[in-house]
Design a protein around this motif. Sequence first.
Motif, short mmCIF file in Angstrom:
data_model
loop_
_atom_site.label_atom_id
_atom_site.label_comp_id
_atom_site.label_asym_id
_atom_site.label_seq_id
_atom_site.Cartn_x
_atom_site.Cartn_y
_atom_site.Cartn_z
N MET A 206 33.68 39.07 16.03
CA MET A 206 34.14 39.93 14.93
C MET A 206 34.51 41.32 15.43
O MET A 206 35.50 41.91 14.97
CB MET A 206 33.05 40.02 13.86
N ALA A 207 33.73 41.84 16.38
CA ALA A 207 34.05 43.16 16.94
C ALA A 207 35.37 43.12 17.70
O ALA A 207 36.17 44.05 17.62
CB ALA A 207 32.92 43.62 17.85
N ASP A 208 35.60 42.03 18.44
CA ASP A 208 36.87 41.88 19.16
C ASP A 208 38.05 41.82 18.18
O ASP A 208 39.12 42.39 18.44
CB ASP A 208 36.85 40.63 20.03
N ALA A 209 37.84 41.14 17.06
CA ALA A 209 38.90 41.06 16.06
C ALA A 209 39.18 42.44 15.47
O ALA A 209 40.34 42.84 15.29
CB ALA A 209 38.51 40.08 14.95
N ARG A 210 38.12 43.18 15.22
CA ARG A 210 38.29 44.51 14.61
C ARG A 210 39.01 45.46 15.56
O ARG A 210 39.65 46.43 15.12
CB ARG A 210 36.93 45.07 14.21
N ALA A 211 38.93 45.19 16.86
CA ALA A 211 39.61 46.04 17.85
C ALA A 211 41.12 45.86 17.80
O ALA A 211 41.86 46.69 18.35
CB ALA A 211 39.08 45.72 19.24
N ILE A 212 41.59 44.78 17.15
CA ILE A 212 43.04 44.58 16.99
C ILE A 212 43.57 45.65 16.03
O ILE A 212 43.00 45.87 14.97
CB ILE A 212 43.35 43.17 16.45
#
Length: 860
Positions: A206-212
Amino acid sequence: MIRTATADVTQARRLHASGVEHNNAGHPLRAARLFRRALAMVDGKLPDTSELPDTSEECRLLAVRIYISLAMSESELSGMQPGLAALAEAERRLDADKHPELVVLLQLQHGYIQVRGGHLDKGLLHLDTAVELIGHASPVHAGNILLNRGSLHLYRGDLSRAREDLSRSAKIAAEHGLVVEEFKARHNLGYLEFLAGNLALALRTMADARAIDADISLGVALLDRAQVLLQAGLHRESDDSLLEAAAIFREDRLWKELGEVELARAECALLDGETVAARRLAASARNRFRRRQNERWRRDAELVLLHADLAAGRPGGQLATRALSLAAEFRAAGLNTQARTAQLVAAEALLRAGRPVQARAVAAEAGPVRGSDPVSARLHTRLVRARLCIAADDRGPARREISTGLAELANHQAQFGSIDLQTAGAVHGRQLVELDLSMAFRHGRPLAVLAAVERGRAISSRLGAVKAPADPVTAELLAELRQAVEGLRAIASDAGASSRASSERRRVADLQRELRARSWQSEGQRAAGKPAGWNAIGPALSAADTSLVSYFNVEGQLYAVVFAAGHARIVHIAAERAVVEMVRRVRADMDVIANGYLPPAMAQAVAATLDRSLARLDRALLGPLGLPDARLVIVPTGVLGTLPWTNLPSLRQRPVVVAPSATAWLAASGPTQPVDPVVVAVAGPELVRSTEEASVVGRLWPDALVFAGDAGTRAALVSALTSATVVHVAAHGQHQAENPMFSSIRLVDGPLFAYELDQSARVAEHVVLSACELGRSTMRAGDEALGLTSVLLRLGSRSVISGVARVHDDVAAEVMTTYHAGMATGMDSAQSLALAVAQAPTPAPFVCFGATWAPGTTTK
C-alpha cells in the motif's frame, strides 16, 4: 432547443473528460455537476426524460458516454437506483450491435454499481461480460474492468483470481502511463495481502502504491490501510487513519464511504474496550446503509453491532435470535466467513442466556476454523469453543482450544519484523489469555497457573530478532527527526517562541509517525518459540538457589505464583487498583527527590513520604509471600514492571532480577562459556559527572574503551552495542510513554532512538543505562512492554541495568562507581546492583532487568 453546434459538442467533450477525472480521483459531486452541464449541451434533457431527443449521431453517442459516467457519480452520491436509472438512459440511446466499445463500458458500469450495492452475483455477471468484450475497450477501461472484477473476487475471498485480475490491471496501467489506475490496482494488491494475512507486506504494498504520483482522493486508501492496522493490533493508529478518511469523504459527500469509516471505527472501539462508542458507531453505520438500501454493508454493520451488544452485556436470548437471522442472510449471499462469525456470536449469546446445549449446537453449525481467516476471527472461534467446553466441564478440550489459539496468536505476532507491531498484536488475544488464566486459577494448582501466565505473557520475547534492510529513506527521516528534536529542545523554554515550538512539535510527531509506518513494513521470521515448561524452569531456579514470584491479575485482584524452597503456591496480594496508586506515588516521589535544588526541609519531607510508600508497597507485594533470604526473580504484571524493586525494604542488598516472563529469564540464563569481556563506556553531554563516570568504568575494566566529549557520538554507541560485551552509557535519557519506540539517549551529536536499535540484529550482552527513566516502558496487552530497555532485551541483551524514575546525576555516578567496582571483583549484575543501591545516599531507582550477567562468561 437541442444545441448541436460544433463548439457545444467540443465543450461537452471537455466537460465529460474533466468529470471522468474527478470520478476517478474520488470526487463524484464535482463530476456529476460537470456531466449535467455536458448533457445540457448535447441532450437537452434531464435523466428522467420520457422520450428520445432528435439529435445527431455524434451527440447521441456522446450522451451515451456521459450517462454511463454519470451513473457512477449518482450511485456514489445517492445510491444504486439513481445510478441504474442513468444507465437505463444510456441503453435507450445505444445501438449495441454497432458500438461494442460502448457496450463494454455499459457492462463495466453495471457491474461496478451492482457490486457497490451489495449484489455480488449480478455484478460478477456484468463484469464477466465486460471481460469477454475487453478487446473493444481502451487501455484505461480495460484496466478498470479487471480492477473491478479483481476487487469483487477480493470481497468473495477468491484471492487467486483477484491476484490475476489486479496484476493484469496494474500491468496495463503501467504500460500506458495511467497513474490513477495503477495506484488503484497496486493498492488493491496490498489489500489482497491483507486478506491473505500478510500484514507487513500489505502495508508495504500500500505504501508503494501511495508513492505513485496520482491525483486521487486518498480516502479509500486510508480506510483500507486502517483495516490492516486494526488487524495488526494498532487500533488507535487505525482510528487516526479513519478520522482522516472521514474528513475526505464528508467533504466529497460520500455517505456510503462515511458509513464504512464509522463501521471500522466501531471495530477499533471494540478492540479498545469502548463498548458504548462501538455500539453508537455501528448503529450509525447500519442506519446509513439502510437508507441507501445497501444490504451488503448493512449486514456487516449488524454483525459489528451484535459484537458490541454482546460486549455491553445485552440479554443473550434477544441477541441470539438476531445473530442467527443474520447468519442466514450471510449464507444466502455466499459469505461463509461472516456467516460463521454471526453463528458464533449467537452461540455466545445463548451461553449467556443459560442455554448451553443449544449454544453448542449452534457453534457446531459454524464449521471449522480456517487458516485463511483473520487472526481476530480465528481467536474468536477458539474463545467461544473454549467457553462452551468450560460450561460443559470439558476442561481438556477447553485447554486445547486455548493453547491452539495462543499458538496462533504467537505466530501472528511473529510475522512482523517490527517490535512495535510484535507487541501490539497481543491485543487480539486479550480475552483468550484472561480465560486461560481464569480457568487455571479456578482449579488452584500453582504450576498450572504459572503455565497459563507464561502462555500469554510477553510473547514477543519468544520471537527471533530480525535485522531490517538498509533503507536510505529511513536514514534521512531519522536525520530530520534528530534535527527537529534538537531544534525543539533549544526553544522549548523560550516563551517568545511558543508558535515555532508548536510547529516543531507537529513536525516531530509527523516524522515519528512516518518512521513507525516504515518499520511496520518489515516482515518477521513467522515462527515463535514455545513457552518454557516447569520441567525446565524449576530445575534452573533450584540450581541458581533462586526464588520466583510471578504476579498476575484475575478480575481486578492481584495474585502471585511463588516458587521458593522447592514449593509452589498461590498468594493473594491486594486489589490491583490500590497497588497501582501506591506505585504511582512512589514514582512521583522519586522524580521529586531527583531534583537537586529542593530546599532541605522539603527534600526531607519528600524522602519521609517515599520511605513510607516504599514500606507500604513492600508489605503489600512481598509481606504475604514469606520468601526465604535468597536470590529472586520477579515477573511483574502491568505497572509493576516499572517499580523500583531494589528500593523495597525487604529486598535491600538482595540480588533481584525483573524479567518479562519466566521463559525469557530462562532463555537469558542459558549456558555460558569463559570469555574476556570487551567493555565500552560512552559519556553524553550536559551531564556534570558523565565523563568522570565513564572514566571510572574505563579504569575498573582492563582494556576498556571510553568515548567522552566529542567522541561520545551515536556512531560510537551503536558500534559498541553491536560489538562489545558490556556497554555503559552515562547520558541523559527520556522515555516517551505515548511513542515508546522514540525513547532516546542523548549524545553529543543528538539523540539515539530505541527505533534505531530495532534495526540491529545483535546488542551487547550487558548494558548499563546510567540515565533517567530508561527502565520505564509502555505496557500493552499481554504484559508486552515497549521502551528502550525492553528493546535491548528483545534484541538479545542478557542483562540491562536501567532506572525506572528520574535520578540525580551525583547519585547515578556514585551508584555506578560502586556497581562496576563490585562487578570487577567478580560479582554478577544483580549482586553488584543490590550492593550499590543499598549504599546510595538517597533511593536510586535502578533495576536489573532480564537475567544476571557475570564477568568472565558469555552465552554460547
